[in-house]
Design a protein around this motif. Structure first.
Motif, mmCIF file in Angstrom:
data_model
loop_
_atom_site.group_PDB
_atom_site.id
_atom_site.type_symbol
_atom_site.label_atom_id
_atom_site.label_comp_id
_atom_site.label_asym_id
_atom_site.label_seq_id
_atom_site.Cartn_x
_atom_site.Cartn_y
_atom_site.Cartn_z
ATOM 1 N N HIS A 92 0.866 -1.174 0.000
ATOM 2 C CA HIS A 92 0.000 0.000 0.000
ATOM 3 C C HIS A 92 0.906 1.227 0.000
ATOM 4 N N VAL A 93 0.817 2.049 -1.029
ATOM 5 C CA VAL A 93 1.550 3.312 -1.055
ATOM 6 C C VAL A 93 0.489 4.402 -0.983
ATOM 7 N N GLN A 94 0.533 5.181 0.092
ATOM 8 C CA GLN A 94 -0.507 6.170 0.343
ATOM 9 C C GLN A 94 0.062 7.584 0.406
ATOM 10 N N HIS A 95 -0.694 8.506 -0.148
ATOM 11 C CA HIS A 95 -0.422 9.927 0.069
ATOM 12 C C HIS A 95 -0.523 10.136 1.581
ATOM 13 N N THR A 96 0.282 11.028 2.137
ATOM 14 C CA THR A 96 0.290 11.219 3.595
ATOM 15 C C THR A 96 -1.093 11.547 4.151
ATOM 16 N N GLU A 97 -1.913 12.270 3.382
ATOM 17 C CA GLU A 97 -3.271 12.587 3.852
ATOM 18 C C GLU A 97 -4.130 11.328 3.962
ATOM 19 N N GLU A 98 -4.033 10.440 2.970
ATOM 20 C CA GLU A 98 -4.780 9.181 3.023
ATOM 21 C C GLU A 98 -4.276 8.303 4.157
ATOM 22 N N ARG A 99 -2.985 8.313 4.349
ATOM 23 C CA ARG A 99 -2.397 7.504 5.423
ATOM 24 C C ARG A 99 -2.952 7.943 6.766
ATOM 25 N N SER A 100 -3.023 9.225 6.970
ATOM 26 C CA SER A 100 -3.555 9.765 8.212
ATOM 27 C C SER A 100 -5.056 9.475 8.352
ATOM 28 N N LEU A 101 -5.798 9.637 7.272
ATOM 29 C CA LEU A 101 -7.241 9.447 7.300
ATOM 30 C C LEU A 101 -7.634 7.985 7.554
ATOM 31 N N TYR A 102 -7.041 7.061 6.815
ATOM 32 C CA TYR A 102 -7.451 5.655 6.898
ATOM 33 C C TYR A 102 -6.728 4.885 8.001
ATOM 34 N N ASN A 103 -5.556 5.337 8.404
ATOM 35 C CA ASN A 103 -4.831 4.794 9.549
ATOM 36 C C ASN A 103 -4.831 3.255 9.587
ATOM 37 N N LEU A 104 -4.269 2.651 8.561
ATOM 38 C CA LEU A 104 -4.229 1.188 8.475
ATOM 39 C C LEU A 104 -3.496 0.556 9.654
ATOM 40 N N GLU A 105 -2.519 1.277 10.210
ATOM 41 C CA GLU A 105 -1.798 0.738 11.371
ATOM 42 C C GLU A 105 -2.752 0.450 12.528
ATOM 43 N N ARG A 106 -3.742 1.299 12.698
ATOM 44 C CA ARG A 106 -4.718 1.092 13.776
ATOM 45 C C ARG A 106 -5.516 -0.192 13.516
ATOM 46 N N LEU A 107 -5.867 -0.424 12.264
ATOM 47 C CA LEU A 107 -6.643 -1.620 11.923
ATOM 48 C C LEU A 107 -5.856 -2.909 12.156
ATOM 49 N N TRP A 108 -4.533 -2.853 11.933
ATOM 50 C CA TRP A 108 -3.707 -4.055 12.011
ATOM 51 C C TRP A 108 -2.774 -4.040 13.216
ATOM 52 N N LYS A 109 -3.077 -3.216 14.218
ATOM 53 C CA LYS A 109 -2.183 -3.061 15.374
ATOM 54 C C LYS A 109 -1.982 -4.348 16.170
ATOM 55 N N ASP A 110 -2.921 -5.269 16.092
ATOM 56 C CA ASP A 110 -2.782 -6.530 16.820
ATOM 57 C C ASP A 110 -1.929 -7.549 16.073
ATOM 58 N N CYS A 111 -1.561 -7.240 14.852
ATOM 59 C CA CYS A 111 -0.725 -8.139 14.054
ATOM 60 C C CYS A 111 0.746 -7.839 14.330
ATOM 61 N N PRO A 112 1.573 -8.867 14.304
ATOM 62 C CA PRO A 112 3.009 -8.630 14.523
ATOM 63 C C PRO A 112 3.611 -7.774 13.419
ATOM 64 N N GLN A 113 4.433 -6.821 13.821
ATOM 65 C CA GLN A 113 5.143 -6.002 12.854
ATOM 66 C C GLN A 113 6.403 -6.755 12.421
ATOM 67 N N ILE A 114 6.719 -6.666 11.152
ATOM 68 C CA ILE A 114 7.866 -7.370 10.583
ATOM 69 C C ILE A 114 9.061 -6.428 10.543
ATOM 70 N N GLU A 115 10.186 -6.899 11.014
ATOM 71 C CA GLU A 115 11.431 -6.122 10.945
ATOM 72 C C GLU A 115 11.908 -6.134 9.500
ATOM 73 N N LEU A 116 12.016 -4.954 8.911
ATOM 74 C CA LEU A 116 12.372 -4.856 7.491
ATOM 75 C C LEU A 116 13.861 -4.715 7.257
ATOM 76 N N GLY A 117 14.581 -4.109 8.177
ATOM 77 C CA GLY A 117 16.022 -3.953 8.036
ATOM 78 C C GLY A 117 16.432 -3.180 6.796
ATOM 79 N N ILE A 118 15.715 -2.107 6.499
ATOM 80 C CA ILE A 118 16.023 -1.330 5.303
ATOM 81 C C ILE A 118 16.939 -0.161 5.628
ATOM 82 N N ASP A 119 17.697 0.254 4.616
ATOM 83 C CA ASP A 119 18.536 1.447 4.724
ATOM 84 C C ASP A 119 17.701 2.630 4.278
#
Length: 136
Positions: A92-119
């Motif tokens: 999901h690539v979201q414009h910052t306004e959409e990211r704030s509005l839809y807040n997918l992190e809140r919907l999936w907060k109970d799911c484990p976050q994956i360590e990405l290890g990106i630079d």
């Protein structure tokens, strides 16, 4: 059951490609226990519609080099929220306004976050084109 390395490798490559195109707030969630249709959601933000398109194109190009193609691409007409479906993971690539509005992190907060290890490349303080537009 943990996500296989076969899935995590392209997930990390997609996240790195998004970071290389200056996407921000890149996170990934293991949604395999909650959804039968995919294992991972990657979420990334971009400052404007052009950058959303650039991030999406960068992710696609990076994964195509490894022979991984999306089965579906949605939302690229408006470039406010573009979804790339790779079956095992969804980007999901979201414009910052959409990211704030839809807040997918809140919907999936109970799911484990994956360590990405990106630079993460250094982020500009402001949009470099903003001043040019103001002076135009």
């Amino acid at each position: 059951m943990p996500i296989s390395e076969e899935v995590l490798t392209p997930v990390r490559a997609a996240a790195q490609a998004a970071a290389d195109k200056l996407a921000t707030n890149i996170v990934a969630f293991d949604v395999s226990e909650q959804l039968a249709i995919t294992d991972v959601f990657i979420i990334a933000s971009a400052r404007n519609e052009r950058q959303v398109g650039a991030v999406v194109d960068g992710v696609e190009e990076a994964l195509l080099k490894d022979g991984v193609k999306p089965v579906r691409r949605e939302g690229d007409r408006e470039n406010r929220w573009v979804l790339l479906d790779y079956i095992d993971f969804v980007v999901h690539v979201q414009h910052t306004e959409e990211r704030s509005l839809y807040n997918l992190e809140r919907l999936w907060k109970d799911c484990p976050q994956i360590e990405l290890g990106i630079d993460l490349p250094e982020q500009p303080e402001t949009d470099p084109f903003e001043d040019e537009l103001d002076n135009w």
